[in-house]
Every structure is written in C-alpha cells, then in structure tokens.
Design an enzyme around this catalytic site. Structure first.
Site, mmCIF file in Angstrom:
data_model
loop_
_atom_site.group_PDB
_atom_site.id
_atom_site.type_symbol
_atom_site.label_atom_id
_atom_site.label_comp_id
_atom_site.label_asym_id
_atom_site.label_seq_id
_atom_site.Cartn_x
_atom_site.Cartn_y
_atom_site.Cartn_z
ATOM 1 N N ALA A 95 40.374 40.607 86.030
ATOM 2 C CA ALA A 95 39.756 40.027 87.216
ATOM 3 C C ALA A 95 40.870 39.395 88.042
ATOM 4 C CB ALA A 95 38.726 38.991 86.797
ATOM 5 N N GLY B 91 39.256 41.655 82.455
ATOM 6 C CA GLY B 91 38.184 42.460 83.048
ATOM 7 C C GLY B 91 38.455 43.958 82.988
ATOM 8 N N GLU C 261 37.493 44.973 79.610
ATOM 9 C CA GLU C 261 36.021 44.937 79.594
ATOM 10 C C GLU C 261 35.426 46.173 80.278
ATOM 11 O OE1 GLU C 261 36.230 40.974 81.194
ATOM 12 O OE2 GLU C 261 35.142 40.162 79.488
ATOM 13 N N GLU D 50 42.786 35.870 78.683
ATOM 14 C CA GLU D 50 42.061 34.754 79.310
ATOM 15 C C GLU D 50 42.347 33.382 78.720
ATOM 16 O OE1 GLU D 50 40.819 37.708 78.850
ATOM 17 O OE2 GLU D 50 39.348 38.230 80.380
HETATM 18 N N1 CAA Z 1 44.878 39.156 89.361
HETATM 19 C C1 CAA Z 1 45.500 39.105 90.549
HETATM 20 N N2 CAA Z 1 46.667 39.678 90.799
HETATM 21 C C2 CAA Z 1 47.235 40.375 89.797
HETATM 22 C C3 CAA Z 1 46.646 40.476 88.530
HETATM 23 C C4 CAA Z 1 45.397 39.840 88.330
HETATM 24 N N3 CAA Z 1 44.730 39.912 87.172
HETATM 25 N N4 CAA Z 1 47.453 41.204 87.736
HETATM 26 C C5 CAA Z 1 48.519 41.556 88.487
HETATM 27 N N5 CAA Z 1 48.385 41.044 89.733
HETATM 28 C C6 CAA Z 1 49.292 41.192 90.876
HETATM 29 C C7 CAA Z 1 50.510 40.263 90.737
HETATM 30 O O1 CAA Z 1 50.197 38.972 91.178
HETATM 31 C C8 CAA Z 1 51.501 40.984 91.628
HETATM 32 O O2 CAA Z 1 51.161 40.715 92.960
HETATM 33 P P1 CAA Z 1 52.366 40.372 94.027
HETATM 34 O O3 CAA Z 1 53.230 41.609 94.015
HETATM 35 O O4 CAA Z 1 51.645 40.165 95.318
HETATM 36 O O5 CAA Z 1 53.068 39.163 93.480
HETATM 37 C C9 CAA Z 1 51.170 42.459 91.388
HETATM 38 O O6 CAA Z 1 49.838 42.491 90.879
HETATM 39 C C10 CAA Z 1 52.084 43.112 90.370
HETATM 40 O O7 CAA Z 1 52.026 42.352 89.171
HETATM 41 P P2 CAA Z 1 53.309 41.705 88.459
HETATM 42 O O8 CAA Z 1 54.408 41.506 89.436
HETATM 43 O O9 CAA Z 1 52.859 40.519 87.681
HETATM 44 O O10 CAA Z 1 53.701 42.905 87.467
HETATM 45 P P3 CAA Z 1 54.494 42.797 86.086
HETATM 46 O O11 CAA Z 1 54.854 44.187 85.713
HETATM 47 O O12 CAA Z 1 55.564 41.787 86.150
HETATM 48 O O13 CAA Z 1 53.388 42.252 85.041
HETATM 49 C C11 CAA Z 1 51.208 42.124 84.004
HETATM 50 C C12 CAA Z 1 52.257 43.009 84.730
HETATM 51 C C13 CAA Z 1 51.752 41.743 82.612
HETATM 52 C C14 CAA Z 1 49.934 42.935 83.850
HETATM 53 C C15 CAA Z 1 50.974 40.852 84.832
HETATM 54 O O14 CAA Z 1 50.680 41.235 86.169
HETATM 55 C C16 CAA Z 1 49.828 40.019 84.350
HETATM 56 O O15 CAA Z 1 49.979 39.294 83.366
HETATM 57 N N6 CAA Z 1 48.681 40.057 85.047
HETATM 58 C C17 CAA Z 1 47.537 39.245 84.751
HETATM 59 C C18 CAA Z 1 46.770 39.755 83.550
HETATM 60 C C19 CAA Z 1 45.621 38.841 83.224
HETATM 61 O O16 CAA Z 1 45.781 37.696 82.868
HETATM 62 N N7 CAA Z 1 44.381 39.402 83.275
HETATM 63 C C20 CAA Z 1 43.182 38.697 82.920
HETATM 64 C C21 CAA Z 1 42.566 38.056 84.124
HETATM 65 S S1 CAA Z 1 41.238 36.980 83.694
HETATM 66 C C22 CAA Z 1 39.876 37.988 83.544
HETATM 67 O O17 CAA Z 1 39.955 39.199 83.612
HETATM 68 C C23 CAA Z 1 38.571 37.249 83.343
HETATM 69 C C24 CAA Z 1 37.382 38.101 83.016
HETATM 70 O O18 CAA Z 1 37.172 38.539 81.895
HETATM 71 C C25 CAA Z 1 36.381 38.339 84.017
#
Ligand code: CAA
Length: 259
Positions: A64, A109, A112, A132
């Site tokens: 998400a 998500g 999921e 999360e």
């Molecule tokens: N939400 C919003 N933006 C996201 C995102 C997310 N879940 N995952 C990646 N992005 C964005 C980054 O912010 C970045 O944007 P910018 O270029 O504008 O800065 C772009 O996508 C590329 O990502 P990274 O630069 O971070 O890429 P990376 O290769 O360095 O890392 C990654 C990849 C390990 C997947 C890292 O992006 C990451 O940890 N993402 C978040 C993963 C996460 O925590 N997901 C769970 C969300 S909570 C949820 O899903 C709740 C639910 O159950 C409903």
C-alpha cells in the site's frame, strides 16, 4: 495510461498494476481502478482466466502507498483497509481463476494481492513479505487472515512479527509459491499454458470448484461436505455437464458452451 491495465487475448485477461515509478504501490486511485476492473472481469464472459502482474521488472506491488497512508486518521485507515479487503475478497469470490505472476517485490498489500489470487508463480528475483510491523502498522488487506490460512498460524506470525522478506524459493518451500522461474517472460508463458489447460475444462465447473474450496475452507468438515454436495448438484443442472459426460461416453472431445 491507467494505473491498472486489463488486456484480453484468447480468453485470458492480463491484469497489470501499472505504477512502476512507485513500484506499483496501491493508493486509493489504484484501488478504485482495480475495483472497477475486477467488476468488468466478472461481467466479461470472454475472460476465462486472469493473469495478474506488476508493470516492469522490479516489482509486482511494493505494498500500500506509504505516502498516502502517512496522514490517515484511524477512521480513514479502517475505510482504506476495508476497500482493499473488499476488492481482494471479490477476486477470491470470483468464479474465474486468478493466477498471480510475482515479478520482483510483493510486499504488504502486494503480497496480499498475490494471496487473493488462486495460486502464485514467482520469478527468481521475487521478494515476498509483510514489512508492516516495521512501520508500526499491521497488514490490512487480508494478510493476517489469508497467510495464516495458507501456511498456518506459526509461520504467518513469524513472517509478520519479523517483517522479513523471503525469496521466491523460500516461499516455494513454504508452499506459498507453486513454481519459480528465471524470467518474467518464462513465468507468463507457463501461466498462459496453465490458463489454456484450465480453459479446456467446463467453465462453470471450474467456478464451482473454486467456490467449494474457497467458501468450504472455513466451514466444519461436515458443513463443507454438504456444501460440496450441493455444488455437485448445481453442476448437474448445466448443459456443459451433460455434454462432458456424454462426450466421454461417445469417445469425443467435449464442446463446452458455458451454460
Ligand atoms: N509506498 C509508496 N511509495 C513506494 C512504496 C510504497 N509501498 N514502495 C516503493 N515506493 C516508491 C519509493 O518511495 C520510491 O519513490 P521515489 O523514487 O519518488 O523516491 C520508488 O517507489 C522506488 O522505490 P525505492 O527507491 O525505495 O526502491 P529500492 O529499490 O531502493 O527499494 C523496496 C525497494 C525495498 C521495495 C522499498 O521501496 C520499500 O521498502 N518499499 C516499501 C515496502 C513496504 O513497506 N510495503 C508495505 C506497505 S504497508 C501495507 O502494504 C499495508 C497493508 O497491508 C494495506
């Protein structure tokens, strides 16, 4: 170009989450498009099987949208979770099979979304997990429920409490992923072959079998068996069942009409 794309070819619906600059993260806009597209898929009798994937090579869906969630009030967070859950549950309830093709990250998500599909294939570079608790929130689109039902409570707790990512081959060992592929192309080709195999079978029967497994899973054994028997009866009300049984006895290929 929409944030969710649906292409239809030879009975297969190709559903792609298309927000590659944010690793296909799910915000309200993406969810709302996905919701409409799932409704379209359910109404479209041309589509027999759906292949779900993420745009690009790097991610299926990285979760998400964290930027979107950051300032949600508790009430808005509940509504966001319910929206995601409703859409994913609609996929689980759909009579059409959904095959997740996980290319790269399937986190939160995104994991999921894959779990809402009927089975999961993944590329070697895939990483799956629930980050999360590391963000001090919990999975909200069905993860606590679907993962524990799939792998048991203990493994689900271990993955969710630690927030660790697992590789595709680790996910295969845990029976989350059914097959692992070197490349995305190889995975999609395999999913298409599986879809073609499914499409040879009675479409209504495939839907009824999906329903029997999905809805029967949470019933007692006794109620599950009654439910299965009632759907077995429904199958016998179809023209396709008459055709399938007759074609076998006449030693010919059946011609199913989805009726
Ligand atoms: N939400 C919003 N933006 C996201 C995102 C997310 N879940 N995952 C990646 N992005 C964005 C980054 O912010 C970045 O944007 P910018 O270029 O504008 O800065 C772009 O996508 C590329 O990502 P990274 O630069 O971070 O890429 P990376 O290769 O360095 O890392 C990654 C990849 C390990 C997947 C890292 O992006 C990451 O940890 N993402 C978040 C993963 C996460 O925590 N997901 C769970 C969300 S909570 C949820 O899903 C709740 C639910 O159950 C409903």
């Amino acid at each position: 170009m929409g944030k969710v794309i649906l292409e239809v070819k030879d009975g297969i619906g190709y559903l792609t989450i298309n927000r590659p600059d944010k690793l296909n993260a799910l915000n309200n806009e993406v969810l709302s498009e996905l919701n409409t597209i799932i409704d379209d898929i359910n109404k479209n009798s041309e589509i027999r099987v759906v292949i779900v994937t993420g745009s690009g090579e790097k991610a299926f869906v990285a979760g998400a949208d964290i930027a979107f969630m950051k300032d949600l009030t508790p009430k808005e967070a509940v509504d966001f979770a319910r929206l995601g859950q409703e859409i994913f549950f609609k996929m689980e309830q759909s009579e059409k099979p959904f095959i997740a093709c996980v290319n790269g990250y399937a986190l939160g998500g995104g994991f999921e979304l894959a779990l809402a599909c009927d089975f999961i294939y993944a590329t070697e570079n895939a990483k799956l997990g629930f980050p999360e608790t590391g963000l001090a929130i919990i999975p909200g689109f069905g993860g606590t429920q679907n993962l524990s039902r799939l792998v048991g409570k203990n493994i689900a707790k271990e993955l969710i409490f630690t927030a660790k990512m697992i590789t595709a081959s680790e996910a295969k060992e845990l029976r989350i992923v059914s097959q692992v592929f070197k490349t995305k192309d190889e995975m999609i080709k395999f999913a298409e072959d599986v879809a073609k195999q499914i499409m040879k079978n009675g479409p209504i029967a495939v839907g009824l079998a999906k329903r029997a497994i999905a809805d029967g899973f949470d019933l007692t054994k006794e109620d599950g068996l009654k439910y299965e028997a009632s759907l077995f009866g429904v199958a016998f009300s179809t023209n396709d069942a008459k055709e399938g049984l007759t074609a076998f006895l006449e030693k010919r290929k059946p011609e199913y009409k989805n009726s």
